[in-house]
Design an enzyme around this catalytic site. Structure first.
Site, PDB file in Angstrom:
ATOM      1  CG  HIS A 193      -2.019  -1.091   1.065  1.00 16.14           C
ATOM      2  ND1 HIS A 193      -3.358  -0.846   0.714  1.00 16.14           N
ATOM      3  CD2 HIS A 193      -1.941  -2.520   1.503  1.00 16.14           C
ATOM      4  CE1 HIS A 193      -4.127  -1.878   0.909  1.00 16.14           C
ATOM      5  NE2 HIS A 193      -3.072  -3.046   1.146  1.00 16.14           N
ATOM      6  CG  ASP A 204       0.225   9.081   0.955  1.00 25.59           C
ATOM      7  OD1 ASP A 204       0.368   7.990   1.412  1.00 25.59           O
ATOM      8  OD2 ASP A 204      -0.649   9.813   1.367  1.00 25.59           O
TER       9      ASP A 204
END
Length: 454
Positions: A155, A362
Site C-alpha cells: 500500500h 504517498d
C-alpha cells in the site's frame, strides 16, 4: 472456488451489519463477505507472550488473531516496520534508523504469523498478504512447506533502488519478497523501482506480463491502484442525518473552507502545508476573514518519539500562525488533533470548497479520492494534490503541486478558491470518470483474479 485467506498486520474490529471503513479494510471485507474466507493478523494487543487467540466468526468471515509480546511489538512494530521501513519507503532516509536486533524481530514476527497460519491453511487456499509489515511472510511460509499461491499488495510507495539500499538488510528483504507469487503496487513508478532493483542488484531476467525470473523462481508484478466506492461515498455525504452536523460546523466557519484530513505522520507534509497556508495569508490579504483552513490530523503511533515531536511542532505552528493573522471574529487555522467518524467526514468533504492533499510521498492517498467522490457534481470543490501522491497518476485533473514549493501551494489555494464553476465541473467529471474505472471493487477483483490465475 478455493478459499481466500487475507493476512495483514492488524485485523480490523468488525461487527456484522456495520459499515466498513475505507481502503484496505473495505476491499478486504467486501471480498471476504462475498465469498467467505479467513482474515488473519495481529489482534492489536500487547501481552506477556505472543500467542494465538481463539478464532471467531462474523458472518462468512473467520477472524483469527495473535497477540504480540512486548519484545515482539518493540522490535517488529515500533522498531523495524515503523522505525526503518516506513521512513525509507517514503523517501525520508534521515528519519530512519536500523538495528539488526529489530530486523531479527521483524523476521521473528513474520515467522510467528506463518507458523500460526500454517495450521489453518488448506491445500487450495489462496493467500493475500498486505503491506510493508509482511515482506518476509511468504518466505516464512515456504520454509514451512506451504506451496499455496501467495500474493502481496504494498500500500505504501516503493522507493528507487538507491533509497531502498540504505536499509542494511535490503538484500535479505528483497530475496524474501521473492517468495511471493504476485507482488502488486499502487503505481507503475513503484513497480518499476522494484523490478529495477531485481535487474541491477539480483541479476533477474525479465519475462512477459510483468514477470521476472530471480532466485530460481518466477515472480509476477503488477499495478493495482486502490480506489473507493464512489457512489457509497457520495451517498454518505448526502444523507440528511449526516449532513446536519457538517452544515452546523460549516455555518460556524467562514464563507470558504479549505480542508485537510491526514493521519499525523511526517510523510504527509503537514509542516510544509502550514507554511504554505501562512504564505497564502501573507500574499493574498483579500482572503482574510473569508477563508478558514481546517486540518484534521488524528494521532498516530503516539508511543514513537518522532510522532510526538510532530504533534508538538504542529501545535506550535498553528498557534503562531493564528497569533499572526487572527482577528477578534476570525481564526484562520483550525487544527484538530483527533479522529472523526466517516459519517462526519464525508459530508464535511462535500462542504469544503478546497481540499489540500499534499503528502511528501504517498502510496495512493484515498482522502483525495473520497473528497472528489463526495462533491456535488453541479457545484464541486477543487482538489489540490501533491504530485508525489500515487493518486496524482490518476487524478491529473486536480491542481497538482510540489509539496516542497510553498509559494506554488499558496498560488494553488488562491486559484482553487477563485476557479469558475465550469472549470470545476470539467475537472471533477474527469476525475470521477477515472475513479469509476479504477474503483475499489476493480482493485480487489483484478488482484485476486491475477493471483488465482498463476
Amino acid at each position: 472456488m478455493s478459499r481466500l485467506v487475507v493476512v495483514s498486520n492488524r485485523v480490523a474490529p468488525i461487527q456484522e451489519g456495520e459499515a466498513t471503513a475505507g481502503g484496505l479494510a473495505a476491499g478486504v471485507l467486501d471480498a471476504l463477505r462475498q465469498k467467505g474466507g479467513l482474515w488473519f493478523g495481529w489482534s492489536g494487543e500487547v501481552t506477556d507472550a505472543s500467542v494465538p487467540q481463539p478464532e471467531r466468526k462474523v458472518g462468512p468471515i473467520t477472524l483469527f488473531t495473535v497477540d504480540l509480546s512486548r519484545r515482539d511489538y518493540d522490535d517488529f512494530y515500533r522498531g523495524f516496520a515503523n522505525g526503518t521501513l516506513w521512513p525509507v519507503l517514503h523517501y525520508q532516509i534521515g528519519l530512519g534508523r536500523f538495528e539488526w536486533t529489530e530486523f531479527e524481530g521483524y523476521r521473528r514476527v513474520n515467522d510467528l504469523f506463518a507458523r500460526a497460519l500454517a495450521t489453518m491453511v488448506e491445500p487450495d487456499d489462496v493467500i493475500w498478504a498486505h503491506d510493508y509489515h509482511l515482506l518476509c511472510f511468504a518466505d516464512s511460509l515456504r520454509e514451512l512447506g506451504i506451496h499455496n499461491r501467495v500474493g502481496l499488495f504494498i500500500h505504501t510507495p516503493f522507493p528507487a533502488p538507491g533509497v531502498f539500499m540504505t536499509i542494511p538488510s535490503h538484500s535479505e528483504l528483497i530475496r524474501s519478497m521473492c517468495g511471493y507469487d504476485l507482488i502488486g503496487f499502487q503505481t507503475e513508478v513503484d513497480r518499476t523501482a522494484f523490478v529495477d532493483y531485481l535487474l541491477r542488484q539480483a541479476g533477474a531476467d525479465v519475462l512477459d506480463r510483468g514477470a521476472v525470473h530471480v532466485f530460481g523462481r518466477t515472480v509476477r508484478t503488477g499495478v493495482y491502484p486502490i480506489g473507493v466506492h464512489v457512489d457509497e461515498v457520495r451517498a454518505q455525504a448526502e444523507t440528511p442525518i449526516n449532513r446536519r452536523q457538517a452544515t452546523r460546523m460549516r455555518a460556524f466557519l467562514m464563507e470558504r473552507l479549505i480542508l485537510s484530513v491526514d493521519r499525523l505522520d511526517y510523510s504527509k507534509g503537514l509542516r510544509q502545508r502550514f507554511n504554505a497556508f501562512e504564505r497564502f495569508l501573507a500574499e493574498y490579504p483579500a482572503q482574510h476573514g473569508l477563508v478558514t483552513f481546517m486540518q484534521i490530523a488524528p494521532p498516530s503511533r503516539s508511543d514513537i518519539e518522532t510522532y510526538q515531536r510532530i504533534r508538538l511542532e504542529l501545535e506550535g505552528e498553528a498557534g503562531r500562525i493564528n497569533g499572526r493573522f487572527a482577528e477578534v471574529d476570525w481564526v484562520p487555522l483550525r487544527y484538530l488533533n483527533r479522529s472523526f467518524a466517516r459519517n462526519v467526514l464525508m459530508p464535511l468533504y462535500a462542504e469544503a470548497q478546497t481540499c489540500l492533499v499534499t503528502p511528501l510521498r504517498d502510496g495512493m492517498n484515498l482522502v483525495a479520492k473520497e473528497y472528489v467522490a463526495a462533491q456535488d457534481p453541479d457545484e464541486p470543490g477543487v482538489l489540490i494534490l501533491s504530485e508525489f501522491a500515487g493518486a496524482a497518476r490518476e487524478l491529473d485533473a486536480a491542481l497538482l503541486v510540489n509539496p516542497y514549493d510553498e509559494a506554488g501551494m499558496a498560488r494553488a489555494m488562491d486559484r482553487a478558491l477563485s476557479m469558475p464553476v465550469e472549470e470545476r465541473r470539467e475537472r471533477h467529471q474527469a476525475m470521477i470518470q477515472v475513479m469509476r474505472a479504477n474503483s475499489l471493487e476493480r482493485w480487489r477483483d483484478r488482484f485476486e483474479a491475477d493471483l488465482r490465475a498463476g
